[in-house]
Design a protein around this motif. Structure first.
Motif, short mmCIF file in Angstrom:
data_model
loop_
_atom_site.label_atom_id
_atom_site.label_comp_id
_atom_site.label_asym_id
_atom_site.label_seq_id
_atom_site.Cartn_x
_atom_site.Cartn_y
_atom_site.Cartn_z
N ASN A 60 1.71 -7.09 -5.69
CA ASN A 60 2.90 -6.71 -4.91
C ASN A 60 2.87 -7.32 -3.52
OD1 ASN A 60 4.06 -5.20 -6.93
ND2 ASN A 60 3.09 -3.30 -6.28
N ASN B 295 -0.28 3.44 -8.39
CA ASN B 295 -0.70 2.19 -9.02
C ASN B 295 -1.40 1.29 -8.00
OD1 ASN B 295 -1.04 -0.02 -10.66
ND2 ASN B 295 1.11 -0.64 -10.61
N TRP B 296 -2.63 1.61 -7.67
CA TRP B 296 -3.38 0.85 -6.66
C TRP B 296 -3.82 -0.51 -7.18
CZ3 TRP B 296 -3.38 2.07 -1.69
CH2 TRP B 296 -2.99 3.37 -1.35
N ALA B 297 -3.89 -0.67 -8.50
CA ALA B 297 -4.29 -1.96 -9.07
C ALA B 297 -3.22 -3.03 -8.84
CB ALA B 297 -4.57 -1.81 -10.56
N GLY B 298 -2.00 -2.63 -8.62
CA GLY B 298 -0.91 -3.58 -8.42
C GLY B 298 -0.72 -4.02 -6.98
N VAL B 299 -1.53 -3.52 -6.06
CA VAL B 299 -1.36 -3.84 -4.64
C VAL B 299 -1.46 -5.35 -4.36
CG1 VAL B 299 -2.35 -3.56 -2.32
CG2 VAL B 299 -1.95 -1.57 -3.76
N PRO B 300 -2.49 -6.04 -4.84
CA PRO B 300 -2.56 -7.48 -4.52
C PRO B 300 -1.35 -8.28 -5.02
CG PRO B 300 -4.67 -6.73 -5.37
CD PRO B 300 -3.69 -5.61 -5.56
N ALA C 202 2.05 1.76 -3.47
CA ALA C 202 0.95 2.25 -4.32
C ALA C 202 0.65 3.71 -4.04
CB ALA C 202 -0.29 1.40 -4.09
N CYS D 294 0.83 -1.21 0.00
CA CYS D 294 0.00 0.00 0.00
C CYS D 294 0.86 1.26 0.00
CB CYS D 294 -0.93 0.00 1.20
SG CYS D 294 -2.23 -1.23 1.12
#
Length: 79
Positions: free
Chosen positions: A40, A33-38, A28, A25
């Motif tokens: 990462n 880039n909040w879509a890449g949190v899971p 992000a 988080c």
């Protein structure tokens, strides 16, 4: 001794999961880039686990137990 290892190992698992999510988080937040949190988060879990478990069992755990046992000898905490 088994009890101490189980407690230490359980704490490591919880800390790795939570702090890996925090790190994903935080990344992000800085990149947007909040879509890449899971992805990462899942990528960071094994990396952090490989570092945290040996560190806890070999270095941090024994040092902290020794310091606290010197500061609070058995039988004197509630006396």
């Amino acid at each position: 001794m088994k009890k101490v290892l189980c407690i230490s190992g359980g704490m490591v698992v919880q800390m790795v999961l939570i702090m890996s999510l925090y790190g994903a988080c935080e990344g992000a937040f800085h990149t947007g880039n909040w879509a890449g949190v899971p992805m990462n988060w899942l990528r960071n879990i094994p990396r952090n686990f490989v570092m945290a478990l040996p560190l806890q069992f070999i270095l941090a755990g024994p040092v902290v137990r020794r310091v606290f046992r010197a500061a609070f000898p058995e039988g004197t905490v509630l006396a």
